[in-house]
Write a protein that holds these residues in place. Structure first.
Motif, PDB file in Angstrom:
ATOM      1  N   SER A 131       0.985  -1.198  -0.303  1.00  0.00           N
ATOM      2  CA  SER A 131      -0.099   0.118  -0.146  1.00  0.00           C
ATOM      3  C   SER A 131       0.562   0.902  -0.273  1.00  0.00           C
ATOM      4  O   SER A 131       1.556   1.035   0.876  1.00  0.00           O
ATOM      5  CB  SER A 131      -0.863  -0.152   0.976  1.00  0.00           C
ATOM      6  OG  SER A 131      -0.394   0.018   2.942  1.00  0.00           O
ATOM      7  N   ARG A 132       0.451   2.420  -0.251  1.00  0.00           N
ATOM      8  CA  ARG A 132       0.728   3.966  -0.996  1.00  0.00           C
ATOM      9  C   ARG A 132       1.244   4.223   0.313  1.00  0.00           C
ATOM     10  O   ARG A 132      -0.358   4.166   1.571  1.00  0.00           O
ATOM     11  CB  ARG A 132       0.453   4.285  -1.910  1.00  0.00           C
ATOM     12  CG  ARG A 132       1.287   3.515  -3.344  1.00  0.00           C
ATOM     13  CD  ARG A 132       0.552   4.690  -4.194  1.00  0.00           C
ATOM     14  NE  ARG A 132       0.479   4.170  -5.953  1.00  0.00           N
ATOM     15  CZ  ARG A 132       0.105   4.788  -6.901  1.00  0.00           C
ATOM     16  NH1 ARG A 132      -0.032   5.670  -6.674  1.00  0.00           N
ATOM     17  NH2 ARG A 132       0.253   4.276  -7.959  1.00  0.00           N
ATOM     18  N   ILE A 133       1.863   5.204   0.934  1.00  0.00           N
ATOM     19  CA  ILE A 133       2.095   6.020   2.095  1.00  0.00           C
ATOM     20  C   ILE A 133       1.096   7.436   1.606  1.00  0.00           C
ATOM     21  O   ILE A 133       1.463   8.423   0.563  1.00  0.00           O
ATOM     22  CB  ILE A 133       3.564   5.693   2.781  1.00  0.00           C
ATOM     23  CG1 ILE A 133       4.354   4.629   2.668  1.00  0.00           C
ATOM     24  CG2 ILE A 133       3.329   7.065   4.101  1.00  0.00           C
ATOM     25  CD1 ILE A 133       5.970   4.551   3.231  1.00  0.00           C
ATOM     26  N   SER A 134       0.117   7.394   2.210  1.00  0.00           N
ATOM     27  CA  SER A 134      -0.301   8.596   2.468  1.00  0.00           C
ATOM     28  C   SER A 134       0.831  10.476   2.533  1.00  0.00           C
ATOM     29  O   SER A 134       1.830  10.079   3.624  1.00  0.00           O
ATOM     30  CB  SER A 134      -1.560   9.039   3.186  1.00  0.00           C
ATOM     31  OG  SER A 134      -1.014   8.676   4.904  1.00  0.00           O
ATOM     32  N   THR A 135       0.496  11.636   2.100  1.00  0.00           N
ATOM     33  CA  THR A 135       0.954  12.169   2.097  1.00  0.00           C
ATOM     34  C   THR A 135       1.004  12.618   3.901  1.00  0.00           C
ATOM     35  O   THR A 135       2.336  12.772   4.197  1.00  0.00           O
ATOM     36  CB  THR A 135       0.588  13.433   1.694  1.00  0.00           C
ATOM     37  OG1 THR A 135       0.373  13.302   0.329  1.00  0.00           O
ATOM     38  CG2 THR A 135       1.430  14.479   1.773  1.00  0.00           C
ATOM     39  N   GLY A 136       0.177  12.456   4.501  1.00  0.00           N
ATOM     40  CA  GLY A 136       0.815  12.947   6.243  1.00  0.00           C
ATOM     41  C   GLY A 136       1.141  11.951   7.173  1.00  0.00           C
ATOM     42  O   GLY A 136       2.401  12.456   7.869  1.00  0.00           O
ATOM     43  N   SER A 137       1.329   9.939   6.418  1.00  0.00           N
ATOM     44  CA  SER A 137       2.140   9.651   6.917  1.00  0.00           C
ATOM     45  C   SER A 137       4.063  10.105   6.896  1.00  0.00           C
ATOM     46  O   SER A 137       4.625  10.048   6.998  1.00  0.00           O
ATOM     47  CB  SER A 137       2.111   8.391   6.577  1.00  0.00           C
ATOM     48  OG  SER A 137       0.699   8.042   6.927  1.00  0.00           O
ATOM     49  N   ARG A 138       4.053  10.104   5.199  1.00  0.00           N
ATOM     50  CA  ARG A 138       5.788  10.422   4.842  1.00  0.00           C
ATOM     51  C   ARG A 138       5.626  12.017   5.774  1.00  0.00           C
ATOM     52  O   ARG A 138       7.132  11.619   6.266  1.00  0.00           O
ATOM     53  CB  ARG A 138       5.157  11.180   3.424  1.00  0.00           C
ATOM     54  CG  ARG A 138       4.946   9.318   2.265  1.00  0.00           C
ATOM     55  CD  ARG A 138       4.802  10.703   0.350  1.00  0.00           C
ATOM     56  NE  ARG A 138       4.602   9.372   0.031  1.00  0.00           N
ATOM     57  CZ  ARG A 138       4.760   8.859  -1.317  1.00  0.00           C
ATOM     58  NH1 ARG A 138       4.767  10.219  -1.470  1.00  0.00           N
ATOM     59  NH2 ARG A 138       4.771   8.297  -1.684  1.00  0.00           N
ATOM     60  N   TRP A 139       4.677  13.072   6.032  1.00  0.00           N
ATOM     61  CA  TRP A 139       4.910  14.424   6.480  1.00  0.00           C
ATOM     62  C   TRP A 139       6.095  12.773   7.859  1.00  0.00           C
ATOM     63  O   TRP A 139       6.509  13.745   8.741  1.00  0.00           O
ATOM     64  CB  TRP A 139       4.369  15.077   6.857  1.00  0.00           C
ATOM     65  CG  TRP A 139       4.948  15.627   4.891  1.00  0.00           C
ATOM     66  CD1 TRP A 139       3.357  16.128   3.757  1.00  0.00           C
ATOM     67  CD2 TRP A 139       5.867  16.668   5.150  1.00  0.00           C
ATOM     68  NE1 TRP A 139       4.005  16.753   3.432  1.00  0.00           N
ATOM     69  CE2 TRP A 139       5.307  17.401   4.333  1.00  0.00           C
ATOM     70  CE3 TRP A 139       6.871  16.865   5.549  1.00  0.00           C
ATOM     71  CZ2 TRP A 139       5.775  18.557   3.284  1.00  0.00           C
ATOM     72  CZ3 TRP A 139       7.183  18.097   4.876  1.00  0.00           C
ATOM     73  CH2 TRP A 139       7.479  18.588   3.664  1.00  0.00           C
ATOM     74  N   GLN A 140       4.784  12.732   8.974  1.00  0.00           N
ATOM     75  CA  GLN A 140       5.245  12.367   9.969  1.00  0.00           C
ATOM     76  C   GLN A 140       6.238  11.153   9.861  1.00  0.00           C
ATOM     77  O   GLN A 140       6.988  11.645  11.154  1.00  0.00           O
ATOM     78  CB  GLN A 140       3.610  11.315  10.299  1.00  0.00           C
ATOM     79  CG  GLN A 140       3.964  10.453  11.838  1.00  0.00           C
ATOM     80  CD  GLN A 140       2.570  10.045  12.103  1.00  0.00           C
ATOM     81  OE1 GLN A 140       2.125   9.549  11.022  1.00  0.00           O
ATOM     82  NE2 GLN A 140       2.661   9.641  13.441  1.00  0.00           N
ATOM     83  N   ILE A 141       6.412  10.826   9.031  1.00  0.00           N
ATOM     84  CA  ILE A 141       8.279   9.817   9.615  1.00  0.00           C
ATOM     85  C   ILE A 141       9.201  11.187   8.858  1.00  0.00           C
ATOM     86  O   ILE A 141      10.118  11.039   9.664  1.00  0.00           O
ATOM     87  CB  ILE A 141       7.804   9.482   8.055  1.00  0.00           C
ATOM     88  CG1 ILE A 141       6.616   8.200   8.216  1.00  0.00           C
ATOM     89  CG2 ILE A 141       9.205   8.057   8.074  1.00  0.00           C
ATOM     90  CD1 ILE A 141       6.564   6.780   6.849  1.00  0.00           C
ATOM     91  N   ILE A 142       8.955  12.326   8.597  1.00  0.00           N
ATOM     92  CA  ILE A 142      10.036  12.909   8.287  1.00  0.00           C
ATOM     93  C   ILE A 142      10.319  13.760   9.561  1.00  0.00           C
ATOM     94  O   ILE A 142      11.596  13.916   9.504  1.00  0.00           O
ATOM     95  CB  ILE A 142       9.694  13.865   6.929  1.00  0.00           C
ATOM     96  CG1 ILE A 142       9.635  13.044   5.514  1.00  0.00           C
ATOM     97  CG2 ILE A 142      11.120  14.972   7.175  1.00  0.00           C
ATOM     98  CD1 ILE A 142       9.605  14.358   4.500  1.00  0.00           C
ATOM     99  N   TRP A 143       9.416  13.942  10.232  1.00  0.00           N
ATOM    100  CA  TRP A 143       9.255  14.883  12.021  1.00  0.00           C
ATOM    101  C   TRP A 143       9.910  14.124  12.563  1.00  0.00           C
ATOM    102  O   TRP A 143      10.951  14.144  13.132  1.00  0.00           O
ATOM    103  CB  TRP A 143       7.730  14.990  11.690  1.00  0.00           C
ATOM    104  CG  TRP A 143       7.706  16.962  10.818  1.00  0.00           C
ATOM    105  CD1 TRP A 143       6.376  17.021  10.420  1.00  0.00           C
ATOM    106  CD2 TRP A 143       8.222  17.383  11.408  1.00  0.00           C
ATOM    107  NE1 TRP A 143       6.702  17.928   9.961  1.00  0.00           N
ATOM    108  CE2 TRP A 143       7.060  19.008  10.193  1.00  0.00           C
ATOM    109  CE3 TRP A 143       9.314  18.251  12.181  1.00  0.00           C
ATOM    110  CZ2 TRP A 143       7.778  20.042   9.791  1.00  0.00           C
ATOM    111  CZ3 TRP A 143       9.566  20.116  11.932  1.00  0.00           C
ATOM    112  CH2 TRP A 143       9.323  20.017  11.133  1.00  0.00           C
ATOM    113  N   LEU A 144       9.877  12.608  12.246  1.00  0.00           N
ATOM    114  CA  LEU A 144      10.263  11.398  13.545  1.00  0.00           C
ATOM    115  C   LEU A 144      11.602  11.082  13.178  1.00  0.00           C
ATOM    116  O   LEU A 144      12.415  11.015  14.254  1.00  0.00           O
ATOM    117  CB  LEU A 144       9.730  10.263  13.471  1.00  0.00           C
ATOM    118  CG  LEU A 144       8.238   9.770  13.577  1.00  0.00           C
ATOM    119  CD1 LEU A 144       7.380   8.887  13.217  1.00  0.00           C
ATOM    120  CD2 LEU A 144       7.867  10.515  15.956  1.00  0.00           C
TER     121      LEU A 144
END
Length: 303
Positions: free
Chosen positions: A2-15
């Motif tokens: 499954s593709r990672i949503s835009t919100g999840s990507r930003w969350q990963i980046i911030w983490l």
């Protein structure tokens, strides 16, 4: 997948951001500063005042002669020593590590105690083990010479760490003694993940133990062994403490790291020493890319 949503990507980046900033501060800035100094004539005696000299520390032609790191025979001798040390020691560690792992994989009384004892050389700090071996290899008071004389192998004490013909082999043997447990540990972990049904089927079919090892065991543990080889090779390429404690600045065993330290500290040539450190970094980075490419395409399984 499954593709990672835009919100999840930003969350990963911030983490990941705190980790990336920490790595940049701890490793990135010193690396950038070292590379920058390699293009200057900086000296340790006056580090704040230096002049940009371009590639002169690497290679420059002056009055029909080449100067710089890439024209320095002592540097190329250090490169050869490092590569020789890496290839020979890692090869010996791999063979011994696999043999020890196969032995420890068998069931026998006291196996847990033996496994713990095997890890002792690896657990000892490198400086401590190097100093310990330097006394054991001493030409006058060392226990190694005493044992070899008693056994009749040699007739007189040998200067293991001072003789240019013996010093590199002495360093390699000490390194193999210390780091073979690391190879054995990773290989043993790979062995314990193998399905027992394969070996039972090979036994039922009457396949010999040696043939089972070459046709079944070794191909299955190859990825784990390859990981161990990569870690050990990259660690051996930047070896410093073991060689420096045993043989100091001897040209017979001088590695690239010892050469860089000599230029930076002993000769106080920050620019020249930084150039050596930069080339060492590029060599290790190149080897890392090669190892990753070979591991991704699994070239080791084609032989």
């Amino acid at each position: 997948m499954s593709r990672i949503s835009t919100g999840s990507r930003w969350q990963i980046i911030w983490l990941l951001l705190p980790v990336l900033v920490t790595l940049l501060a701890v490793a990135g800035w010193p690396l950038f500063r070292t590379i920058w100094f390699s293009f200057t004539d900086a000296s340790l005696a006056n580090l704040e005042h230096y002049t940009f000299v371009g590639l002169e520390n690497y290679l420059v032609r002056y009055q029909d002669q080449w100067f710089g790191l890439l024209a320095d025979p002592v540097w190329w001798n250090a490169v050869y020593n490092t590569l020789f040390f890496t290839v020979v020691s890692v090869a010996m560690e791999t063979v011994l590590g696999v043999a020890i792992a196969l032995t420890l994989h068998k069931t026998f009384p006291g196996r847990g105690l033996v496994r713990a004892a095997v890890l002792i050389p690896w657990a000892i700090p490198t400086i401590v083990s190097a100093r310990m071996w330097s006394w054991m290899l001493h030409d006058q008071f060392g226990v190694i010479n005493d044992l070899l004389i008693v056994c009749g192998v040699i007739s007189e004490p040998l200067a293991w760490t001072a003789d240019p013909d013996l010093s590199m082999w002495a360093v390699i043997l000490v390194n193999v003694w210390k780091t073979t447990p690391f190879m054995a540990l990773l290989t043993l972990a790979a062995l314990q993940m193998l399905p027992k049904e394969l070996f039972e089927a090979a036994k039922v079919d009457g396949v010999s133990t040696i043939k089972t090892f070459w046709r079944v065991t070794l191909p299955l543990i190859a990825p784990g062994v390859m990981v161990a080889i990569v870690f050990r090779a990259l660690d051996a390429l930047r070896v410093f403490d073991l060689i420096y404690v045993l043989t100091a600045n001897s040209t017979a065993t001088m590695s690239m790291s010892v050469f860089a330290r000599q230029q930076l500290v002993a000769f106080q040539l920050v620019g020249y020493g930084s150039a050596a450190s930069t080339v060492l970094f590029m060599i290790i980075a190149l080897c890392t890319v090669i190892f990753l490419y070979a591991g991704r395409h699994r070239f080791y399984q084609r032989f």
